[in-house]
Design an enzyme around this catalytic site. Structure first.
Site, PDB file in Angstrom:
ATOM      1  CB  ILE A  90      -9.630   9.977   1.565  1.00 39.22           C
ATOM      2  CG1 ILE A  90     -10.167   9.762   2.964  1.00 39.22           C
ATOM      3  CG2 ILE A  90     -10.735   9.984   0.550  1.00 39.22           C
ATOM      4  CD1 ILE A  90     -10.874  11.004   3.496  1.00 39.22           C
ATOM      5  CD  GLN A  91      -8.203   6.426   6.896  1.00 36.91           C
ATOM      6  OE1 GLN A  91      -7.919   6.248   8.065  1.00 36.91           O
ATOM      7  NE2 GLN A  91      -8.972   5.575   6.222  1.00 36.91           N
TER       8      GLN A  91
ATOM      9  N   GLY B 275       0.847  -1.199   0.000  1.00 34.51           N
ATOM     10  CA  GLY B 275       0.000   0.000   0.000  1.00 34.51           C
ATOM     11  C   GLY B 275       0.877   1.241   0.000  1.00 34.51           C
TER      12      GLY B 275
ATOM     13  NE  ARG C 132      13.867  16.357  -3.236  1.00 27.14           N
ATOM     14  CZ  ARG C 132      14.435  16.886  -2.155  1.00 27.14           C
ATOM     15  NH1 ARG C 132      14.484  16.186  -1.030  1.00 27.14           N
ATOM     16  NH2 ARG C 132      14.952  18.090  -2.196  1.00 27.14           N
TER      17      ARG C 132
ATOM     18  CG  ASP D 138       3.091  -6.260   7.452  1.00 31.04           C
ATOM     19  OD1 ASP D 138       2.692  -5.765   6.376  1.00 31.04           O
ATOM     20  OD2 ASP D 138       2.326  -6.771   8.285  1.00 31.04           O
TER      21      ASP D 138
ATOM     22  NE  ARG E  48      -2.127  -4.362  -0.608  1.00 29.16           N
ATOM     23  CZ  ARG E  48      -1.591  -3.682   0.411  1.00 29.16           C
ATOM     24  NH1 ARG E  48      -0.448  -4.071   0.920  1.00 29.16           N
ATOM     25  NH2 ARG E  48      -2.216  -2.640   0.928  1.00 29.16           N
ATOM     26  CB  SER E  49       4.335  -8.720  -6.496  1.00 26.00           C
ATOM     27  OG  SER E  49       4.685  -9.725  -7.413  1.00 26.00           O
TER      28      SER E  49
ATOM     29  CG  MET F  35      -7.592   2.356   5.767  1.00 28.64           C
ATOM     30  SD  MET F  35      -6.519   2.624   4.329  1.00 28.64           S
ATOM     31  CE  MET F  35      -7.559   1.948   3.031  1.00 28.64           C
ATOM     32  N   GLY F  36      -5.875   0.752   9.111  1.00 30.50           N
ATOM     33  CA  GLY F  36      -4.900   0.268  10.079  1.00 30.50           C
ATOM     34  C   GLY F  36      -4.663  -1.229   9.993  1.00 30.50           C
ATOM     35  NE  ARG F  37      -2.367  -4.690   5.777  1.00 23.67           N
ATOM     36  CZ  ARG F  37      -2.641  -5.077   4.530  1.00 23.67           C
ATOM     37  NH1 ARG F  37      -3.224  -6.216   4.318  1.00 23.67           N
ATOM     38  NH2 ARG F  37      -2.302  -4.336   3.507  1.00 23.67           N
TER      39      ARG F  37
ATOM     40  CG  ASP G 128       1.820  -2.486  10.491  1.00 26.33           C
ATOM     41  OD1 ASP G 128       2.635  -1.856   9.782  1.00 26.33           O
ATOM     42  OD2 ASP G 128       1.033  -3.324  10.031  1.00 26.33           O
TER      43      ASP G 128
ATOM     44  CD  GLU H 139      -8.422  -1.329   7.493  1.00 26.14           C
ATOM     45  OE1 GLU H 139      -9.152  -1.385   6.503  1.00 26.14           O
ATOM     46  OE2 GLU H 139      -7.190  -1.262   7.409  1.00 26.14           O
TER      47      GLU H 139
ATOM     48  CB  THR I  55       2.965   0.879   6.067  1.00 24.71           C
ATOM     49  OG1 THR I  55       1.604   0.624   6.466  1.00 24.71           O
ATOM     50  CG2 THR I  55       3.858   0.635   7.282  1.00 24.71           C
ATOM     51  CB  ILE I  56      -1.020   4.933   6.293  1.00 29.77           C
ATOM     52  CG1 ILE I  56      -1.978   3.782   5.969  1.00 29.77           C
ATOM     53  CG2 ILE I  56      -0.714   5.770   5.071  1.00 29.77           C
ATOM     54  CD1 ILE I  56      -3.410   4.249   5.685  1.00 29.77           C
ATOM     55  CG  ASP I  57      -1.542  -0.125   8.095  1.00 32.74           C
ATOM     56  OD1 ASP I  57      -2.381   0.753   7.854  1.00 32.74           O
ATOM     57  OD2 ASP I  57      -1.502  -1.216   7.499  1.00 32.74           O
TER      58      ASP I  57
HETATM   59  O1  F6P Z   1      -1.293  -1.226   4.638  1.00 29.89           O
HETATM   60  C1  F6P Z   1      -1.899  -0.037   4.341  1.00 29.89           C
HETATM   61  C2  F6P Z   1      -3.381  -0.222   4.135  1.00 29.89           C
HETATM   62  O2  F6P Z   1      -3.937   1.003   3.717  1.00 29.89           O
HETATM   63  C3  F6P Z   1      -4.139  -0.770   5.334  1.00 29.89           C
HETATM   64  O3  F6P Z   1      -4.439   0.209   6.286  1.00 29.89           O
HETATM   65  C4  F6P Z   1      -5.365  -1.347   4.666  1.00 29.89           C
HETATM   66  O4  F6P Z   1      -5.909  -2.390   5.438  1.00 29.89           O
HETATM   67  C5  F6P Z   1      -4.809  -1.881   3.376  1.00 29.89           C
HETATM   68  O5  F6P Z   1      -3.612  -1.161   3.117  1.00 29.89           O
HETATM   69  C6  F6P Z   1      -5.717  -1.751   2.192  1.00 29.89           C
HETATM   70  O6  F6P Z   1      -5.089  -2.343   1.109  1.00 29.89           O
HETATM   71  P1  F6P Z   1      -5.596  -2.248  -0.385  1.00 29.89           P
HETATM   72  O7  F6P Z   1      -5.369  -0.846  -0.862  1.00 29.89           O
HETATM   73  O8  F6P Z   1      -4.768  -3.233  -1.123  1.00 29.89           O
HETATM   74  O9  F6P Z   1      -7.043  -2.584  -0.349  1.00 29.89           O
END
Ligand code: F6P
Length: 322
Positions: free
Chosen positions: A254-255, A11, A21, A103, A72-73, A170-172, A130, A223, A126-128
């Protein structure tokens, strides 16, 4: 070693461009050639490479997303995919690979290093927030501010109509965004995986809040499976709280977008610079992070797979301040 490759994976997060940069310009400074890899690990597999010079990364420090694009490959999860990736890196004579991601990306980079001896350096993006080994990850601060602004807007209309809002962030699997946006917006209730609440607890907490003189009630929910997300929680609350015109708002992607905050731009710049310095001094198979405002180098395999704890003191604090 003469060549460094850089990619963004998983993500995307605001500040990834600033990190690309910084990697490029620091690498040029130390006399390396820089290869930008398109679309994360997919671009390693298909040899989707382009040369990056100092001016190729001009005008991107303020831009969200990633000029290298991300993915995400699925193919990289297979041994065959990684064989192709390693072969392309070796035939391009790349000496080290900088992976900017979360991660899943670091897990992939670790396996690539173990199986094929590729020298990797991770930059936490990552925005999470974590990943272990850095107080903050690239994009986290921007995501917090984006979510905060959105929730402030929701508060205005919630107040005007005296409504109950369930806002999902968000936050997985982690509650960093929920906890800090909840505090920053004065949420009446925060629900996160690290401190789950039974439906009855949520109900009694809401009843207490609503007996007060507040005009509106905001619940910030992380979430995911653990909490059930805002939709599931709203269905559990409907019978008792439907009369408050309960509304669900999922902030979603949007986050992940937008111009990075100053804090994220500086963090990205520092980490990009440190990643190349690590390579220059022969430190690879590591992630560069910032802990207590100091650079911290952590073996990359120790940065994921474990839970990075939220600050539970903050949780206690919000219960008093709300
Ligand atoms: O890992 C960043 C993240 O935005 C999580 O907060 C969220 O659960 C996930 O990616 C969403 O992933 P995708 O954009 O693949 O649906």
């Amino acid at each position: 070693m003469k060549k460094i490759a850089v990619l963004t994976s998983g993500g995307d997060s605001p500040g990834m461009n600033a990190a690309v940069r910084a990697v490029t310009r620091t690498a040029c400074h130390f006399g390396y050639e820089v290869i930008g890899v398109e679309k994360g690990f997919n671009g390693l597999i298909s040899a989707d490479f382009r040369r990056l010079g100092k001016t190729d990364v001009s005008g991107i420090i303020q831009r969200g997303g990633t000029i290298l694009r991300s993915a995400r490959s699925e193919e990289f999860r297979t041994p065959e995919g990684r064989v192709k990736a390693a072969k392309n890196l070796k035939s391009e004579k790349v000496g080290a690979l900088v992976v900017i991601g979360g991660d899943g990306s670091f897990r992939g980079a670790t396996i690539l290093a173990e199986e094929h001896g590729i020298e990797v350096v991770g930059i936490p993006g990552t925005i999470d927030n974590d990943l272990i080994g850095s107080d903050e990850t690239i994009g986290y601060d921007t995501a917090l501010n984006t979510a905060m602004d959105a929730i402030d807007n929701i508060r205005d209309t919630a107040d005007a109509h005296e409504r109950l809002f369930l806002v999902e962030v968000m936050g997985r699997h982690s509650g960093f965004i929920a906890l800090e946006t909840g505090i920053a917006t004065g949420a009446e209730l925060i629900i996160l995986p690290e401190a789950l609440k039974k439906t009855e607890e949520i109900k009694s907490s809401l009843r207490n809040t609503m007996q007060g003189k507040k005009r509106s009630t905001l619940v910030v929910i992380a979430e995911g499976e653990e909490t059930g997300g805002a939709v599931r929680i709203s269905s559990e609350l409907e019978e008792d709280f439907g009369k408050y015109e309960m509304k669900v708002c999922i902030l979603g992607h949007i986050q992940r977008g937008g111009s990075p905050t100053a804090r994220d731009r500086v963090l990205s710049s520092r980490l990009g610079y440190e990643a190349v310095k690590a390579i220059y001094s022969g430190k690879t198979k590591v992630m560069v992070g910032i802990v207590n405002n100091e650079v911290k180098i952590t073996p990359i395999e120790n940065t994921f797979g474990k839970i990075k704890q939220i600050n539970f003191d903050l949780l206690e604090m919000y219960k008093i301040l709300r």
